[in-house]
Design a protein around this motif. Sequence first.
Motif, PDB file in Angstrom:
ATOM      1  N   ARG A  46     -24.456 -11.567  28.297  1.00  0.00           N
ATOM      2  CA  ARG A  46     -24.526 -10.296  29.026  1.00  0.00           C
ATOM      3  C   ARG A  46     -24.682 -10.550  30.521  1.00  0.00           C
ATOM      4  O   ARG A  46     -25.218 -11.567  30.951  1.00  0.00           O
ATOM      5  CB  ARG A  46     -25.717  -9.475  28.518  1.00  0.00           C
ATOM      6  N   GLU A  47     -24.236  -9.574  31.314  1.00  0.00           N
ATOM      7  CA  GLU A  47     -24.190  -9.811  32.757  1.00  0.00           C
ATOM      8  C   GLU A  47     -25.571  -9.992  33.375  1.00  0.00           C
ATOM      9  O   GLU A  47     -25.733 -10.748  34.322  1.00  0.00           O
ATOM     10  CB  GLU A  47     -23.436  -8.667  33.439  1.00  0.00           C
ATOM     11  N   PHE A  48     -26.579  -9.301  32.842  1.00  0.00           N
ATOM     12  CA  PHE A  48     -27.874  -9.460  33.503  1.00  0.00           C
ATOM     13  C   PHE A  48     -28.453 -10.849  33.281  1.00  0.00           C
ATOM     14  O   PHE A  48     -29.209 -11.351  34.108  1.00  0.00           O
ATOM     15  CB  PHE A  48     -28.858  -8.347  33.101  1.00  0.00           C
ATOM     16  N   VAL A  49     -28.066 -11.492  32.174  1.00  0.00           N
ATOM     17  CA  VAL A  49     -28.516 -12.870  31.955  1.00  0.00           C
ATOM     18  C   VAL A  49     -27.762 -13.814  32.894  1.00  0.00           C
ATOM     19  O   VAL A  49     -28.349 -14.717  33.495  1.00  0.00           O
ATOM     20  CB  VAL A  49     -28.317 -13.267  30.482  1.00  0.00           C
TER      21      VAL A  49
ATOM     22  N   ALA B 192     -26.665 -12.982  35.707  1.00  0.00           N
ATOM     23  CA  ALA B 192     -27.237 -12.735  37.026  1.00  0.00           C
ATOM     24  C   ALA B 192     -28.505 -13.555  37.211  1.00  0.00           C
ATOM     25  O   ALA B 192     -28.753 -14.095  38.293  1.00  0.00           O
ATOM     26  CB  ALA B 192     -27.531 -11.255  37.200  1.00  0.00           C
TER      27      ALA B 192
ATOM     28  N   GLN C 242     -35.964 -12.565  30.283  1.00  0.00           N
ATOM     29  CA  GLN C 242     -34.772 -11.720  30.293  1.00  0.00           C
ATOM     30  C   GLN C 242     -34.315 -11.379  28.878  1.00  0.00           C
ATOM     31  O   GLN C 242     -34.022 -10.226  28.578  1.00  0.00           O
ATOM     32  CB  GLN C 242     -33.615 -12.408  31.036  1.00  0.00           C
TER      33      GLN C 242
ATOM     34  N   ASN D 277     -35.463  -8.052  25.269  1.00  0.00           N
ATOM     35  CA  ASN D 277     -34.373  -7.231  24.776  1.00  0.00           C
ATOM     36  C   ASN D 277     -34.075  -7.472  23.302  1.00  0.00           C
ATOM     37  O   ASN D 277     -33.287  -6.748  22.705  1.00  0.00           O
ATOM     38  CB  ASN D 277     -33.108  -7.474  25.604  1.00  0.00           C
TER      39      ASN D 277
ATOM     40  N   PHE E 206     -21.881  -8.236  39.974  1.00  0.00           N
ATOM     41  CA  PHE E 206     -21.153  -8.183  38.713  1.00  0.00           C
ATOM     42  C   PHE E 206     -20.348  -6.905  38.564  1.00  0.00           C
ATOM     43  O   PHE E 206     -20.445  -5.976  39.350  1.00  0.00           O
ATOM     44  CB  PHE E 206     -22.129  -8.350  37.550  1.00  0.00           C
ATOM     45  N   GLN E 207     -19.563  -6.887  37.476  1.00  0.00           N
ATOM     46  CA  GLN E 207     -18.625  -5.792  37.275  1.00  0.00           C
ATOM     47  C   GLN E 207     -19.289  -4.526  36.765  1.00  0.00           C
ATOM     48  O   GLN E 207     -19.100  -3.452  37.318  1.00  0.00           O
ATOM     49  CB  GLN E 207     -17.558  -6.229  36.272  1.00  0.00           C
ATOM     50  N   ASP E 208     -20.049  -4.674  35.697  1.00  0.00           N
ATOM     51  CA  ASP E 208     -20.507  -3.491  34.980  1.00  0.00           C
ATOM     52  C   ASP E 208     -21.919  -3.133  35.430  1.00  0.00           C
ATOM     53  O   ASP E 208     -22.870  -3.821  35.097  1.00  0.00           O
ATOM     54  CB  ASP E 208     -20.494  -3.802  33.477  1.00  0.00           C
TER      55      ASP E 208
ATOM     56  N   ALA F  50     -24.433  -3.087  32.517  1.00  0.00           N
ATOM     57  CA  ALA F  50     -24.804  -4.292  31.782  1.00  0.00           C
ATOM     58  C   ALA F  50     -25.454  -5.332  32.681  1.00  0.00           C
ATOM     59  O   ALA F  50     -26.060  -6.269  32.195  1.00  0.00           O
ATOM     60  CB  ALA F  50     -23.569  -4.903  31.121  1.00  0.00           C
ATOM     61  N   SER F  51     -25.339  -5.173  33.987  1.00  0.00           N
ATOM     62  CA  SER F  51     -25.781  -6.275  34.842  1.00  0.00           C
ATOM     63  C   SER F  51     -27.248  -6.159  35.250  1.00  0.00           C
ATOM     64  O   SER F  51     -27.768  -7.043  35.905  1.00  0.00           O
ATOM     65  CB  SER F  51     -24.889  -6.379  36.080  1.00  0.00           C
ATOM     66  N   LEU F  52     -27.912  -5.085  34.867  1.00  0.00           N
ATOM     67  CA  LEU F  52     -29.342  -4.987  35.152  1.00  0.00           C
ATOM     68  C   LEU F  52     -30.105  -4.991  33.833  1.00  0.00           C
ATOM     69  O   LEU F  52     -29.754  -4.267  32.907  1.00  0.00           O
ATOM     70  CB  LEU F  52     -29.654  -3.684  35.908  1.00  0.00           C
ATOM     71  N   ASN F  53     -31.147  -5.809  33.760  1.00  0.00           N
ATOM     72  CA  ASN F  53     -31.948  -5.895  32.548  1.00  0.00           C
ATOM     73  C   ASN F  53     -32.638  -4.558  32.294  1.00  0.00           C
ATOM     74  O   ASN F  53     -33.437  -4.108  33.103  1.00  0.00           O
ATOM     75  CB  ASN F  53     -32.994  -6.995  32.714  1.00  0.00           C
TER      76      ASN F  53
END
Lengths: 278, 542
Positions: free
Chosen positions: A166-169, A171, A186, A190, B371-373, B376-379
Amino acid sequence: MSFFRRYAQNIGALIGLAILAVVVFVALAAPILYPGSPWQGVAEPLLPPFEDPAYPLGTDLLGRDIAAGIAYGARVSLLIGIISTAVAVVIGVAIGALAGFYGGRVDDMLMRFTEFFQTIPAFAMAVVLVAIFSPNITSITLAIAVVSWPPVARLVRGEFLSLRSREFVQAAVVVGQTGPRIMATQILPNAISPIIVTASLMVATAILTESSLSFLGLGDRNMMSWGFMIGAARTMLREAWWLSVFPGLAILITVLAINLIGEGLNDAMNPHLRGRKG
Amino acid sequence: MNATTPLLQVENLSIELPAGLDRKYAVENLSYTLNAGEILCVVGESGSGKSMTANAIMGLLPSYLKPSSGRILLKGRDLLAMSEAELARERGRTVSMIFQEPLSALNPLMTVGDQIAEVMLVHGEGDAASREQRVLELLDYVGLPDPASLRHSYPFRLSGGQRQRVMIAMALALEPAMLIADEPTTALDVTTQAQILDLIRRIQRAKGMGVLFITHDFGVVADIADKVVVMEKGLVVEQGTADEVLNRPKHPYTRRLIAAVPHPDENATRADADGDVLLEVRGLRKTYRSGGGLFTRPRIVKAVDDVSFTLRRGETLGVVGESGSGKSTLGRCILKLTDVDGGQILYRGKDIVPLSQAAFRPLRRHLQMVFQDPFASLNPRQTIGRILTDGPVANGMPLAEAEKKARELLSLVGLDPSAYDRYPHEFSGGQRQRVGIARALALDPELLVADESVSALDVSVQAQVLDLLQDLQKKLNIAVIFITHDLRVAAEVCDKIAVMYRGAIVEFGPPGEVFNAPRHAYTQQLIAAIPGRHWNPRAAVA
């Protein structure tokens, strides 16, 4: 709080919570309700239930109070259920998290190790472990934990595997957090909902396993337990039904309550099911 | 049909929303008319209620939404007064619909031919042989190759554009008088989009159909619309012919939307960045292997194939390509989010490819990513404050200092300071993307990789975020690699553009050059496919 409101929508889950509260209360209050030892004979043997108000559930072969036995047995069941589940969850989360997060060869090795445990029938392995380490409460708890962690590991691995990309990971990787920190801060928060749900159901399984071990005479000799009571009563099944029926009911109701709670937690925590009844 | 009766007439339609939402109606007092042989575009941003009317026409509204007043007249008959059985007869026969995501609209376990035949079967049309004949005709008509064998394919074997063609073939099976197209090209690449738009227009002309076309993209509107309806928050703010609305917009909201449409200023020249070379990529290669067991050969995809470029401080490089061109992989390689198979990535003259993750970690703060989305890019379980301080803390900054910095960053990206203690779900997509940018900037990077960072946003929000990015870049003098599928956006914000095709850079140069004199055939194709190329939104709102 919205979480509790979602949980409370499920009537069965509320009933389960109420029953469990009663069981916990009885377990905690056992020394006050029945100050003597539950092993102590207190009245004439094989007193049927509902006859003597002092011993509402009757007495067994040696004149021991069944009600006292059930109260003290609740302590053993809950203690073993909760501690063995906690140990199993710790092992399962650790192995599943490493496998899911690092993937590749680490994943392969850890999962083959997990499968090794999964291929052996859980109860047979628990019997062997308890028999080797002489039956006492520690060895029973550990044996139950050792046979019940693999499903947790597989579940956690799956969650980590999907959350890792996933993107937040990503990041978190990009800002320079280290692997263990990403896993702990992180991903794990979840993935916690399905873990809690599984754990709640594992407590019920652990209670059943402990009862089965005690029934086979592999219980702790110093602790009164529901499984032991049923095991001891099996020769008198036809003459004195109450010796096995009341501990049996105790197991049934407690396990049912915990299952209801687990299902309620699942409904409340699983976002996919949210509002499916609305 | 009576020549004076319009094909579709929506009159004062209002659909009430359940109580407790931010507005009372999903659509309010909506009226428009569609004649046979016309394409009517309904344009609006997300949440404007533009899809709601289409669903009302098809009787696809969720059970908790009920039209509270108004009429929908199809050839003079009110659809809202029809029974479910009558409605079922009209669906497919008089009106049919195509959707945004053709993969989820097709049944994955049924061959495409069977799915088209099924439409005729449920309406009791023809016998098995004549239906089969018609399936092949339709597949051929929508421009699919080799109908006889394609008929037996399952949807997953087809590309996105082919699936959309199958959907269109299904919609045409019963020769409906009207077609509803709900964002039919949004999920497609720009060249495929151009082909599908062409196809829809060709069919519409040939059959004299009325088409209700729902879209968010003014470029698409400019390409195909005869009439336009602009919606905002459930209300029609402007409607008229395409020429009126696009070139002489009256309502301020329409003007704002049109002003936000990215449009390359083809004559703009930018001063060449003369900063130091920050990043140099030499012969970068990355190959994906998938499948491949003991006896099968793995499928090998060259995601990045011998890519080289240099990037200076303060410069913006646009990496443009369609899905599968390797543009995102290139970004991930530069940030070492994925392994590289060959080549060098020199950051300030130092090759980062051979570094281990641990050795590279101290350098990470200089290379950041947006990021793109934004969803999805923030926890979801962390507050905005925690999200912004995590990076600096991981790089050794004391928490108090990181906190102070995070609050400064919030105001820098135009968010309220109160955002600090709130959770991501309380923010809109544009606001979240601002948080994503703030997170990247928290480490004072020298290079920012923005991977499709505005493509999930509505056009007006997209314009704001682009402005913010450009502003910050000037202020902080950072280099940006801007990865996007949208050539218009890239041309607007970039100093140099690299066009990627099948993993390789096929064209490289300043936007004016790439636009006016594309050398590679693929770039020419890409530019020709840009929707609304002949329309200049800048002139319309000047």
